[in-house]
Design an enzyme around this catalytic site. Structure first.
Site, mmCIF file in Angstrom:
data_model
loop_
_atom_site.group_PDB
_atom_site.id
_atom_site.type_symbol
_atom_site.label_atom_id
_atom_site.label_comp_id
_atom_site.label_asym_id
_atom_site.label_seq_id
_atom_site.Cartn_x
_atom_site.Cartn_y
_atom_site.Cartn_z
ATOM 1 N N TYR A 58 0.830 -1.229 0.000
ATOM 2 C CA TYR A 58 0.000 0.000 0.000
ATOM 3 C C TYR A 58 0.855 1.266 0.000
ATOM 4 C CZ TYR A 58 -4.101 -2.848 0.218
ATOM 5 O OH TYR A 58 -5.082 -3.767 -0.112
ATOM 6 N N ARG A 61 1.597 2.009 -3.589
ATOM 7 C CA ARG A 61 0.432 2.565 -4.307
ATOM 8 C C ARG A 61 0.153 3.990 -3.848
ATOM 9 N NH1 ARG A 61 -4.178 -1.812 -3.743
ATOM 10 N NH2 ARG A 61 -5.408 -0.335 -4.980
ATOM 11 N N ILE A 97 -9.853 3.280 -4.164
ATOM 12 C CA ILE A 97 -9.294 3.864 -2.934
ATOM 13 C C ILE A 97 -8.423 5.082 -3.249
ATOM 14 C CG2 ILE A 97 -9.459 1.677 -1.687
ATOM 15 C CD1 ILE A 97 -6.494 1.225 -2.097
ATOM 16 N N HIS A 113 -14.791 0.787 -0.404
ATOM 17 C CA HIS A 113 -13.631 -0.068 -0.089
ATOM 18 C C HIS A 113 -12.542 0.697 0.636
ATOM 19 C CE1 HIS A 113 -14.825 -3.017 -3.546
ATOM 20 N NE2 HIS A 113 -15.568 -3.164 -2.459
ATOM 21 N N CYS A 140 -0.330 5.491 17.073
ATOM 22 C CA CYS A 140 -1.612 6.137 16.771
ATOM 23 C C CYS A 140 -1.715 7.445 17.554
ATOM 24 C CB CYS A 140 -2.755 5.194 17.170
ATOM 25 S SG CYS A 140 -4.383 5.964 17.130
ATOM 26 N N GLY A 180 -16.507 1.458 -15.382
ATOM 27 C CA GLY A 180 -15.133 1.004 -15.202
ATOM 28 C C GLY A 180 -14.962 -0.070 -14.159
ATOM 29 N N THR A 181 -15.896 -1.029 -14.102
ATOM 30 C CA THR A 181 -15.725 -2.143 -13.176
ATOM 31 C C THR A 181 -16.034 -3.464 -13.879
ATOM 32 O OG1 THR A 181 -16.371 -3.092 -11.033
ATOM 33 C CG2 THR A 181 -18.068 -1.867 -12.233
ATOM 34 N N ASN A 206 -18.351 0.895 -19.861
ATOM 35 C CA ASN A 206 -17.122 0.155 -19.576
ATOM 36 C C ASN A 206 -16.364 -0.099 -20.871
ATOM 37 O OD1 ASN A 206 -15.767 -1.061 -17.245
ATOM 38 N ND2 ASN A 206 -15.977 -2.994 -18.363
HETATM 39 C C1 BV8 Z 1 -17.805 -8.948 1.751
HETATM 40 C C2 BV8 Z 1 -9.686 -2.520 -1.730
HETATM 41 C C3 BV8 Z 1 -19.529 -9.514 3.340
HETATM 42 C C4 BV8 Z 1 -8.341 -3.146 -1.632
HETATM 43 C C5 BV8 Z 1 -11.064 -4.284 -2.732
HETATM 44 C C6 BV8 Z 1 -15.044 -15.734 0.597
HETATM 45 C C7 BV8 Z 1 -14.857 -15.135 1.835
HETATM 46 C C8 BV8 Z 1 -15.259 -13.839 2.100
HETATM 47 C C9 BV8 Z 1 -15.839 -13.102 1.088
HETATM 48 C C10 BV8 Z 1 -15.989 -13.688 -0.145
HETATM 49 C C11 BV8 Z 1 -15.624 -15.000 -0.413
HETATM 50 N N1 BV8 Z 1 -15.931 -15.298 -1.714
HETATM 51 C C12 BV8 Z 1 -16.458 -14.198 -2.283
HETATM 52 C C13 BV8 Z 1 -16.498 -13.241 -1.340
HETATM 53 C C14 BV8 Z 1 -16.955 -11.924 -1.500
HETATM 54 C C15 BV8 Z 1 -15.731 -11.107 -1.877
HETATM 55 C C16 BV8 Z 1 -15.610 -11.178 -3.375
HETATM 56 O O1 BV8 Z 1 -16.446 -10.593 -4.050
HETATM 57 N N2 BV8 Z 1 -14.595 -11.897 -3.902
HETATM 58 C C17 BV8 Z 1 -14.474 -11.984 -5.342
HETATM 59 C C18 BV8 Z 1 -13.001 -12.043 -5.739
HETATM 60 C C19 BV8 Z 1 -15.250 -13.228 -5.809
HETATM 61 N N3 BV8 Z 1 -16.010 -9.771 -1.401
HETATM 62 C C20 BV8 Z 1 -15.585 -9.383 -0.199
HETATM 63 O O2 BV8 Z 1 -14.861 -10.013 0.537
HETATM 64 C C21 BV8 Z 1 -16.128 -8.024 0.228
HETATM 65 N N4 BV8 Z 1 -16.725 -8.152 1.528
HETATM 66 O O3 BV8 Z 1 -18.280 -9.684 0.910
HETATM 67 O O4 BV8 Z 1 -18.286 -8.824 3.067
HETATM 68 C C22 BV8 Z 1 -20.649 -8.578 3.090
HETATM 69 C C23 BV8 Z 1 -21.419 -8.738 1.918
HETATM 70 C C24 BV8 Z 1 -22.481 -7.858 1.718
HETATM 71 C C25 BV8 Z 1 -22.746 -6.850 2.628
HETATM 72 C C26 BV8 Z 1 -21.947 -6.719 3.767
HETATM 73 C C27 BV8 Z 1 -20.898 -7.579 3.998
HETATM 74 C C28 BV8 Z 1 -15.031 -7.000 0.303
HETATM 75 C C29 BV8 Z 1 -14.431 -6.789 -1.080
HETATM 76 C C30 BV8 Z 1 -13.501 -5.594 -1.051
HETATM 77 C C31 BV8 Z 1 -12.071 -6.005 -1.367
HETATM 78 N N5 BV8 Z 1 -11.257 -4.827 -1.565
HETATM 79 N N6 BV8 Z 1 -10.407 -3.117 -2.857
HETATM 80 C C32 BV8 Z 1 -7.383 -2.560 -2.639
HETATM 81 O O5 BV8 Z 1 -7.788 -1.741 -3.509
HETATM 82 O O6 BV8 Z 1 -6.213 -2.950 -2.528
HETATM 83 S S1 BV8 Z 1 -11.764 -4.983 -4.112
HETATM 84 C C33 BV8 Z 1 -10.802 -4.951 -5.557
HETATM 85 O O7 BV8 Z 1 -11.667 -5.302 -6.632
HETATM 86 C C34 BV8 Z 1 -10.371 -3.659 -6.062
HETATM 87 O O8 BV8 Z 1 -9.817 -2.905 -5.106
HETATM 88 C C35 BV8 Z 1 -11.587 -3.029 -6.695
HETATM 89 O O9 BV8 Z 1 -12.103 -2.138 -5.761
HETATM 90 C C36 BV8 Z 1 -12.501 -4.188 -6.832
HETATM 91 C C37 BV8 Z 1 -13.224 -4.308 -8.102
HETATM 92 O O10 BV8 Z 1 -12.288 -4.262 -9.165
HETATM 93 P P1 BV8 Z 1 -12.640 -3.293 -10.384
HETATM 94 O O11 BV8 Z 1 -12.728 -1.916 -9.852
HETATM 95 O O12 BV8 Z 1 -13.831 -3.809 -11.111
HETATM 96 O O13 BV8 Z 1 -11.323 -3.409 -11.251
HETATM 97 P P2 BV8 Z 1 -10.997 -4.514 -12.356
HETATM 98 O O14 BV8 Z 1 -9.556 -4.365 -12.707
HETATM 99 O O15 BV8 Z 1 -11.516 -5.834 -11.907
HETATM 100 O O16 BV8 Z 1 -11.887 -4.069 -13.611
HETATM 101 C C38 BV8 Z 1 -11.612 -2.845 -14.271
HETATM 102 C C39 BV8 Z 1 -12.650 -2.706 -15.376
HETATM 103 O O17 BV8 Z 1 -12.460 -1.441 -16.025
HETATM 104 C C40 BV8 Z 1 -12.541 -3.768 -16.471
HETATM 105 O O18 BV8 Z 1 -13.841 -4.250 -16.763
HETATM 106 C C41 BV8 Z 1 -11.961 -3.004 -17.672
HETATM 107 O O19 BV8 Z 1 -12.481 -3.495 -18.889
HETATM 108 C C42 BV8 Z 1 -12.440 -1.604 -17.425
HETATM 109 N N7 BV8 Z 1 -11.558 -0.567 -17.970
HETATM 110 C C43 BV8 Z 1 -10.196 -0.576 -18.012
HETATM 111 N N8 BV8 Z 1 -9.762 0.574 -18.568
HETATM 112 C C44 BV8 Z 1 -10.870 1.320 -18.854
HETATM 113 C C45 BV8 Z 1 -12.009 0.593 -18.473
HETATM 114 N N9 BV8 Z 1 -13.251 1.058 -18.642
HETATM 115 C C46 BV8 Z 1 -13.384 2.291 -19.198
HETATM 116 N N10 BV8 Z 1 -12.339 3.044 -19.590
HETATM 117 C C47 BV8 Z 1 -11.082 2.600 -19.436
HETATM 118 N N11 BV8 Z 1 -10.044 3.351 -19.828
#
Ligand code: BV8
Length: 239
Positions: A58, A61, A97, A113, A140, A180-181, A206
């Protein structure tokens, strides 16, 4: 479909909106998760196991975000313009973030997030500005204890921030935009279904079809700096 200007708009953004500002996305070929494993840097277990390694990830970043060339792009600015000129409520919910939405002028904004430029104390919960590096030996300011400072970031397996406020906004909106997600991470990837069930018109803007593309009523594929300003201009013609 053009919403009524007094209607509420909710906008979800992801890494793709910041990509043209020079910030890496996550799941593309050269993305962050292609270089480092989520399990090693973005879970509570990773921080427990290797706090110095997680801080290094971090800190790098955070330094990247502070580089002179990193700035909001036309898509961030278009959303700030929409918020300023749309008569109805406009809420941006970002998965990002970085601070580019704020720097573009967005005010009604939720970082579900967390935020790279803030720290959180694991001992007392205090959240504080964090422009520089974090380390395990830091103290802290709020509680005076050492060793508890972590990035104010939501890791996998942790509960995203302000979920009640987000759900309430999704259930009351007439227009939901997803920008963009990739639609891989929940609960954010499920927001479109909540909005659609509430009767909102749903649009994906997107670079390409996301994992949840079929859930959207409308799709506008292209680079955010092109498709987002054009879409906002069309919306504002109704005002
Ligand atoms: C939760 C901060 C319960 C960190 C991030 C097992 C155990 C526990 C949980 C889970 C599990 N299995 C699944 C889960 C749920 C899990 C999850 O979803 N896992 C996935 C991998 C399956 N989620 C969690 O754990 C979440 N918490 O579920 O708690 C709960 C549920 C409901 C209500 C209350 C509680 C917490 C998830 C948060 C994790 N932290 N970020 C950091 O940044 O270091 S998430 C991480 O992915 C990223 O940080 C980002 O925020 C997030 C999403 O990614 P995207 O933003 O979509 O980025 P990506 O690269 O994937 O896509 C980019 C897109 O842009 C592409 O489509 C591309 O085509 C497009 N693009 C690119 N360039 C352009 C463009 N578009 C337009 N123009 C351009 N130029």
């Amino acid at each position: 479909m053009t919403p009524n200007p007094t209607d509420a708009v909710v906008i979800l953004t992801g890494a793709g909106i910041s990509q043209e500002s020079g910030i890496a996305t996550f799941r593309e070929a050269d993305g962050i998760w292609a270089k480092v494993r989520i399990e090693d840097v973005a879970t509570p277990d990773a921080f427990q196991r290797d706090p110095d390694g997680v801080h290094a990830f971090y800190n790098a970043r955070r330094r990247g975000l502070a580089e002179p060339g990193i700035a909001p792009n036309a898509a961030h600015h278009a959303l700030a313009t929409l918020e300023a000129r749309w008569p109805g409520p406009v809420l941006v919910v970002t998965q990002n973030i970085d601070d580019l939405h704020e720097r573009a002028g967005s005010r009604t904004l939720i970082h579900m997030h967390g935020e790279l430029l803030k720290s959180r104390c694991a001992h007392c919960g205090a959240v504080a500005p964090c422009p520089g590096d974090l380390a395990t030996d830091m103290t802290c300011d709020a509680c005076g204890r050492t060793g508890g400072l972590r990035p104010h970031v939501v890791w996998f397996g942790e509960v995203p921030l302000e979920m009640e406020r987000i759900y309430a906004a999704l259930e009351a909106c007439a227009l939901f935009l997803s920008i963009g997600t990739s639609g891989h991470v929940y609960p954010a990837a499920g927001f479109v279904s909540i909005a659609r069930t509430a009767g909102a018109h749903t649009v994906e803007l997107n670079l390409e079809a996301s994992a949840g593309a079929t859930l959207f009523a409308d799709h506008i594929h292209g680079r955010a700096t092109e498709v987002v300003p054009a879409y906002v201009d069309r919306l504002l013609q109704a005002v």
